[in-house]
Design a protein around this motif. Structure first.
Motif, PDB file in Angstrom:
ATOM      1  N   UNK A 134      15.025  28.865  50.294  1.00  0.00           N
ATOM      2  CA  UNK A 134      14.319  28.181  49.654  1.00  0.00           C
ATOM      3  C   UNK A 134      14.716  28.260  48.263  1.00  0.00           C
ATOM      4  N   UNK A 135      14.687  29.432  47.709  1.00  0.00           N
ATOM      5  CA  UNK A 135      15.144  29.640  46.313  1.00  0.00           C
ATOM      6  C   UNK A 135      16.336  29.049  45.709  1.00  0.00           C
ATOM      7  N   UNK A 136      17.531  29.249  46.727  1.00  0.00           N
ATOM      8  CA  UNK A 136      18.784  28.604  46.357  1.00  0.00           C
ATOM      9  C   UNK A 136      18.748  26.948  46.283  1.00  0.00           C
ATOM     10  N   UNK A 152      28.685  23.523  40.890  1.00  0.00           N
ATOM     11  CA  UNK A 152      29.337  24.755  40.910  1.00  0.00           C
ATOM     12  C   UNK A 152      28.708  25.961  40.932  1.00  0.00           C
ATOM     13  N   UNK A 153      27.673  26.131  42.040  1.00  0.00           N
ATOM     14  CA  UNK A 153      26.690  27.124  42.419  1.00  0.00           C
ATOM     15  C   UNK A 153      27.286  27.863  43.556  1.00  0.00           C
ATOM     16  N   UNK A 154      27.384  29.168  43.360  1.00  0.00           N
ATOM     17  CA  UNK A 154      27.768  30.372  43.998  1.00  0.00           C
ATOM     18  C   UNK A 154      26.685  31.081  44.551  1.00  0.00           C
ATOM     19  N   UNK A 155      26.976  31.850  45.678  1.00  0.00           N
ATOM     20  CA  UNK A 155      25.892  32.849  46.283  1.00  0.00           C
ATOM     21  C   UNK A 155      26.434  34.233  45.999  1.00  0.00           C
ATOM     22  N   UNK A 156      25.646  35.316  45.966  1.00  0.00           N
ATOM     23  CA  UNK A 156      26.283  36.513  45.995  1.00  0.00           C
ATOM     24  C   UNK A 156      25.169  37.547  46.261  1.00  0.00           C
ATOM     25  N   UNK A 157      25.611  38.696  46.299  1.00  0.00           N
ATOM     26  CA  UNK A 157      24.654  39.885  46.595  1.00  0.00           C
ATOM     27  C   UNK A 157      25.430  41.071  47.197  1.00  0.00           C
ATOM     28  N   UNK A 166      25.977  35.556  52.549  1.00  0.00           N
ATOM     29  CA  UNK A 166      26.785  35.282  53.810  1.00  0.00           C
ATOM     30  C   UNK A 166      25.870  34.150  54.737  1.00  0.00           C
ATOM     31  N   UNK A 167      24.377  34.375  55.025  1.00  0.00           N
ATOM     32  CA  UNK A 167      23.828  33.816  55.616  1.00  0.00           C
ATOM     33  C   UNK A 167      23.279  32.289  54.983  1.00  0.00           C
ATOM     34  N   UNK A 168      23.039  32.415  53.689  1.00  0.00           N
ATOM     35  CA  UNK A 168      22.945  31.517  53.117  1.00  0.00           C
ATOM     36  C   UNK A 168      24.075  30.362  53.234  1.00  0.00           C
TER      37      UNK A 168
END
Length: 315
Positions: A134-136, A152-157, A166-168
């Motif tokens: 939801x946040x992303x 140009x949106x990345x995800x990380x953690x 990885x799930x997102x």
């Protein structure tokens, strides 16, 4: 050989009688984790802007924090990393990873939005997944107001946050409504079955122990069948093709090392661009310990450099 600085940190914990996480209540574990910042983390660096945000998720408000890097203009549209903190889906918050998010923003030139997702044991699987999704999607929807570029949106953690990133990426690919440009996976948990060899070889003596991993698992997962759900174990997804480029970073003395390596290998075998880097002499959690560990600062620089390379336009 374990890095001497990492060994000195482990020795310090023993000398001070710091109790193992799995012996604490979850409330005390959160407190200890938050207080440890003063010993292990560099001072928070100055950034151009810090803004507190709230996204509305399916289960209520989700606190977030926006960072814009030094040198950026107020009206400048920046690439953005949506970041999910580590802590075994049980501990950690916006403050425990504040310094890291500032470093990643300044060194990459990207905006960073950190997400304070719900955790166990109060909120069990898949609550954290629901919140980060939801946040992303909220960041993408509100990109103009945030001054970020949704293309140009990345995800990380890190750790549990790497699992969530990885799930997102998988959910976004399957839904087709959330283009992800890059995934930054720092010693991610990818297989809840905990069967990889490094869970045995590195299971004791290196801060994150097999006992603590079980403690975190059991605070998050309520049903053994959930271990096989790809939203808990992204390595078990039947189709890993068509995912964004990834950097998978692991530590040599980490129980999660082998499942991180296997995930990077699986991404590559499925036809994705995936870079794997192992800091062979380090322990789980090292990237936030730049006050004590020189290699932590090198790892942050590596992650920021890969973000910049993936998200910044080339001349």
């Amino acid at each position: 050989m374990l890095h001497p600085q990492a060994q000195a940190f482990i020795d310090l914990l023993v000398q001070r009688g710091v109790p193992p996480t799995h012996t604490l209540t979850y409330a005390d574990a959160r407190k200890f984790y938050r207080e440890r910042r003063a010993i292990t983390q560099p001072d928070p660096g100055e950034v151009a802007e810090v803004r507190e945000l709230v996204a509305e998720g399916p289960h209520g408000a989700i606190p977030m924090r926006l960072y814009r890097p030094l040198g950026s203009d107020a009206g400048q549209v920046l690439p953005v990393l949506v970041y999910y903190h580590g802590g075994g889906w049980t501990i950690g918050d916006l403050d425990t990873h504040d310094t890291l998010c500032r470093e990643l923003s300044n060194l990459s030139g990207c905006a960073v939005v950190a997400v304070d997702y719900r955790m166990g044991p109060e909120h069990r699987f898949p609550a954290a997944v629901d919140d980060v999704l939801a946040a992303t999607r909220w960041v993408r929807k509100e990109a103009a107001a945030l001054g970020v570029d949704p293309s140009r949106l990345a995800v990380g953690g890190d750790s549990a946050g790497g699992n969530l990133a990885a799930v997102v990426a998988l959910d976004a690919r399957d839904a087709g409504d959330l283009p992800i440009a890059f995934q930054l996976l720092i010693y991610p948990a990818t297989d809840m079955r905990r069967l990889h060899p490094s869970h045995t070889t590195n299971g004791q003596g290196y801060v994150l122990t097999s006992d603590t991993i079980t403690y975190f698992h059991d605070h998050y997962i309520t049903d053994a069948a959930h271990d096989l759900d790809w939203r808990a174990s992204p390595l078990l997804h039947k189709n890993l093709a068509g995912l964004p480029p990834a950097l998978v970073l692991t530590a040599g003395y980490d129980p999660l090392r082998d499942e991180g390596l296997d995930y990077a290998r699986a991404l590559t075998e499925a036809g994705n661009r995936a870079t794997y880097v192992c800091f062979e002499r380090q322990i789980h959690g090292f990237i936030t310990m730049g006050r004590l560990l020189d290699e932590a600062n090198a790892a942050v620089g590596l992650c920021a450099g890969e973000l910049r390379r993936a998200l910044m336009p080339r001349a």
